[in-house]
Scaffold this active site. Structure first.
Site, PDB file in Angstrom:
ATOM      1  N   CYS A   1       0.833  -1.205   0.000  1.00 38.02           N
ATOM      2  CA  CYS A   1       0.000   0.000   0.000  1.00 38.02           C
ATOM      3  C   CYS A   1       0.873   1.262   0.000  1.00 38.02           C
ATOM      4  O   CYS A   1       1.646   1.494   0.933  1.00 38.02           O
ATOM      5  CB  CYS A   1      -0.925   0.011   1.222  1.00 38.02           C
TER       6      CYS A   1
ATOM      7  N   LYS B   1       0.733  -9.703   0.323  1.00 33.93           N
ATOM      8  CA  LYS B   1       0.335  -9.099  -0.943  1.00 33.93           C
ATOM      9  C   LYS B   1       1.284  -7.943  -1.191  1.00 33.93           C
ATOM     10  O   LYS B   1       1.407  -7.039  -0.354  1.00 33.93           O
ATOM     11  CB  LYS B   1      -1.107  -8.612  -0.864  1.00 33.93           C
TER      12      LYS B   1
ATOM     13  N   ASN C   1      -2.479 -10.303  -9.695  1.00 27.56           N
ATOM     14  CA  ASN C   1      -3.427  -9.203  -9.500  1.00 27.56           C
ATOM     15  C   ASN C   1      -3.002  -8.007 -10.348  1.00 27.56           C
ATOM     16  O   ASN C   1      -1.822  -7.710 -10.473  1.00 27.56           O
ATOM     17  CB  ASN C   1      -3.454  -8.826  -8.002  1.00 27.56           C
TER      18      ASN C   1
ATOM     19  N   ASP D   1      -5.481  -5.411 -13.220  1.00 26.87           N
ATOM     20  CA  ASP D   1      -6.151  -5.273 -14.517  1.00 26.87           C
ATOM     21  C   ASP D   1      -6.970  -6.478 -14.964  1.00 26.87           C
ATOM     22  O   ASP D   1      -7.206  -6.643 -16.159  1.00 26.87           O
ATOM     23  CB  ASP D   1      -5.152  -4.915 -15.630  1.00 26.87           C
TER      24      ASP D   1
ATOM     25  N   ARG E   1     -10.518  -3.604  -8.836  1.00 27.22           N
ATOM     26  CA  ARG E   1     -11.513  -2.652  -9.349  1.00 27.22           C
ATOM     27  C   ARG E   1     -12.568  -3.305 -10.227  1.00 27.22           C
ATOM     28  O   ARG E   1     -13.672  -2.782 -10.366  1.00 27.22           O
ATOM     29  CB  ARG E   1     -10.788  -1.529 -10.096  1.00 27.22           C
TER      30      ARG E   1
HETATM   31  C1  LIG Z   1      -9.882   2.130  -3.227  1.00 32.78           C
HETATM   32  C2  LIG Z   1      -8.809   1.091  -3.124  1.00 32.78           C
HETATM   33  C3  LIG Z   1      -8.520   0.535  -1.878  1.00 32.78           C
HETATM   34  C4  LIG Z   1      -7.519  -0.417  -1.759  1.00 32.78           C
HETATM   35  N1  LIG Z   1      -7.253  -0.975  -0.528  1.00 32.78           N
HETATM   36  C5  LIG Z   1      -6.305  -1.940  -0.412  1.00 32.78           C
HETATM   37  C6  LIG Z   1      -6.061  -2.594   0.847  1.00 32.78           C
HETATM   38  O1  LIG Z   1      -6.691  -2.313   1.870  1.00 32.78           O
HETATM   39  N2  LIG Z   1      -5.110  -3.566   0.868  1.00 32.78           N
HETATM   40  C7  LIG Z   1      -4.398  -3.927  -0.248  1.00 32.78           C
HETATM   41  O2  LIG Z   1      -3.543  -4.821  -0.177  1.00 32.78           O
HETATM   42  N3  LIG Z   1      -4.620  -3.341  -1.433  1.00 32.78           N
HETATM   43  C8  LIG Z   1      -5.557  -2.382  -1.540  1.00 32.78           C
HETATM   44  N4  LIG Z   1      -5.819  -1.835  -2.768  1.00 32.78           N
HETATM   45  C9  LIG Z   1      -5.162  -2.389  -3.963  1.00 32.78           C
HETATM   46  C10 LIG Z   1      -6.048  -3.513  -4.546  1.00 32.78           C
HETATM   47  O3  LIG Z   1      -6.139  -4.578  -3.616  1.00 32.78           O
HETATM   48  C11 LIG Z   1      -5.463  -4.063  -5.869  1.00 32.78           C
HETATM   49  O4  LIG Z   1      -4.167  -4.552  -5.623  1.00 32.78           O
HETATM   50  C12 LIG Z   1      -5.407  -2.993  -6.949  1.00 32.78           C
HETATM   51  O5  LIG Z   1      -6.650  -2.339  -7.090  1.00 32.78           O
HETATM   52  C13 LIG Z   1      -4.997  -3.622  -8.299  1.00 32.78           C
HETATM   53  O6  LIG Z   1      -5.919  -4.569  -8.746  1.00 32.78           O
HETATM   54  P1  LIG Z   1      -6.966  -4.226  -9.936  1.00 32.78           P
HETATM   55  O7  LIG Z   1      -6.132  -3.768 -11.122  1.00 32.78           O
HETATM   56  O8  LIG Z   1      -7.691  -5.524 -10.138  1.00 32.78           O
HETATM   57  O9  LIG Z   1      -7.829  -3.123  -9.396  1.00 32.78           O
HETATM   58  C14 LIG Z   1      -6.803  -0.846  -2.908  1.00 32.78           C
HETATM   59  C15 LIG Z   1      -7.104  -0.291  -4.153  1.00 32.78           C
HETATM   60  C16 LIG Z   1      -8.088   0.676  -4.272  1.00 32.78           C
HETATM   61  C17 LIG Z   1      -8.384   1.250  -5.646  1.00 32.78           C
END
Ligand SMILES: Cc1cc2nc3c(=O)[nH]c(=O)nc-3n(C[C@H](O)[C@H](O)[C@H](O)COP(=O)(O)O)c2cc1C
Length: 332
Positions: free
Chosen positions: A105, A144, A206, A208, A231
């Protein structure tokens, strides 16, 4: 006992589907919703290890989210080994079956504490945190992480083998760098290289996977062992059932009717109201409502109203209008 949960997860006869932990989104209600649409594993929103070790109300309440779901998994963030150890022990006492460590994060309030993505820059600290958590619990532990802090510094290639040595159950790799936020394209080539580097150690991919066909493409292009969706599940909890069909190659993807969609959306709101009461629940539900309506063609004017709703009754009106429009096949 705990490690059986992970064994089962990776022995489904298809790659497991995980929902990304997302602060402000994967709360108690939304996790119950996606549990009903085919996800195999969900996590809490990231929970502060410091908050847990001090027993703050917010962190203790988050620790209760999703109780009764199986597998029940928590994601912890923290930069201090002893605090993370204490939080992991608390999670085990609470009845959790899996502990995940947030090493990705980039949000300043997390990063500044030496937690989340800061651990990608300080590999020794990452190992110290990992070691402390593994020693403090008999539960399976996962992490992660992103590929590294910056494109020229892919520290995941050093960190993940170390975590494997510590006995981690699996690792989720978000295929971006810390300085890339969420909107640069995920680098699946690096994800694939990392998977090859790790041999048969389990890697969940993970980044996209926004539609079912992205799931099959990620598996084919990277060889990862599981898929995590972030997302892509916003406003679309049905993505998990669609992914199941897509991965099984069983033909036509399921297409819930407008009425079926609205039933699930109502259930989501009801669950939120049960937890937080109408005022707070509606405030937090607005964003979900906008996402739900985004997925529906022709709902622009309903979305404008959705951002202002204050009462369950107003949500009901919007949903009924949506069904009427969608059944008409009407566009705005
Ligand atoms: C609003 C938001 C909150 C998120 N909160 C966390 C979280 O609490 N812990 C974490 O490991 N990743 C968090 N992420 C990252 C997501 O878990 C994920 O890794 C990231 O969105 C990429 O995946 P995607 O391309 O499928 O969206 C967050 C992402 C977003 C957009």
């Amino acid at each position: 006992m705990g490690s059986d949960v992970v064994k089962e997860l990776f022995n489904l006869g298809r790659p497991p589907l995980l929902a990304a932990p997302m602060a402000g989104i994967t709360d108690d209600a939304y996790r119950r919703i996606i549990a009903s649409t085919g996800v195999d594993l969900t996590f809490t929103q990231m929970v502060s290890a410091e908050g847990l070790s001090r027993g703050t109300r917010k962190s203790m309440a988050m620790l209760e989210e999703g109780r009764g779901l199986s597998p029940w998994a928590v994601q912890l963030f923290g930069g201090r080994p002893q605090t993370m150890a204490k939080a992991a022990a608390l999670a085990e006492d609470a009845g959790y079956q899996l502990v995940d460590i947030n090493m990705g994060c980039p949000v300043p309030k997390v990063y500044k504490k030496g937690a989340g993505a800061a651990l990608l820059e300080d590999v020794d600290r990452a190992f110290a945190v990992a070691q402390a958590v593994v020693s403090a619990t008999s539960l399976p532990v996962s992490a992660k992480l992103r590929l590294g802090p910056t494109v020229d510094n892919a520290t995941a290639f050093a960190i993940v083998p170390g975590l494997r040595e510590l006995g981690f159950a699996f690792i989720t790799v978000h295929a971006r760098y810390s300085d890339q936020g969420y909107y640069q394209p995920a680098d699946w080539e690096m994800l694939s290289a990392l998977k090859r580097h790790l041999g048969d150690f389990r890697i969940v991919g993970n980044g996209d996977v926004l539609a079912p066909e992205d799931g099959s493409r990620m598996l084919a292009e990277t060889g990862v062992d599981g898929i995590m969706v972030g997302r892509g599940m916003l406003g679309n909890p049905w993505i998990f059932s669609a992914l199941r069909t897509e991965l099984s190659g069983a033909g036509e993807l399921p297409r819930p009717t407008p009425r079926q969609r609205v039933e699930l959306i109502r259930k989501h709101l009801r669950l939120m109201v049960d937890v937080a009461g109408e005022r707070v629940a509606i405030r937090d539900f607005r964003k979900h409502l906008v996402w739900y309506l985004r997925a529906f063609p022709g709902a622009a004017s309903l979305r404008e109203r959705a951002v202002k709703v204050k009462k369950v009754g107003e949500v009901e009106e919007i949903l009924e209008e949506y069904v009427a429009k969608a059944e008409d096949g009407g566009e705005d």
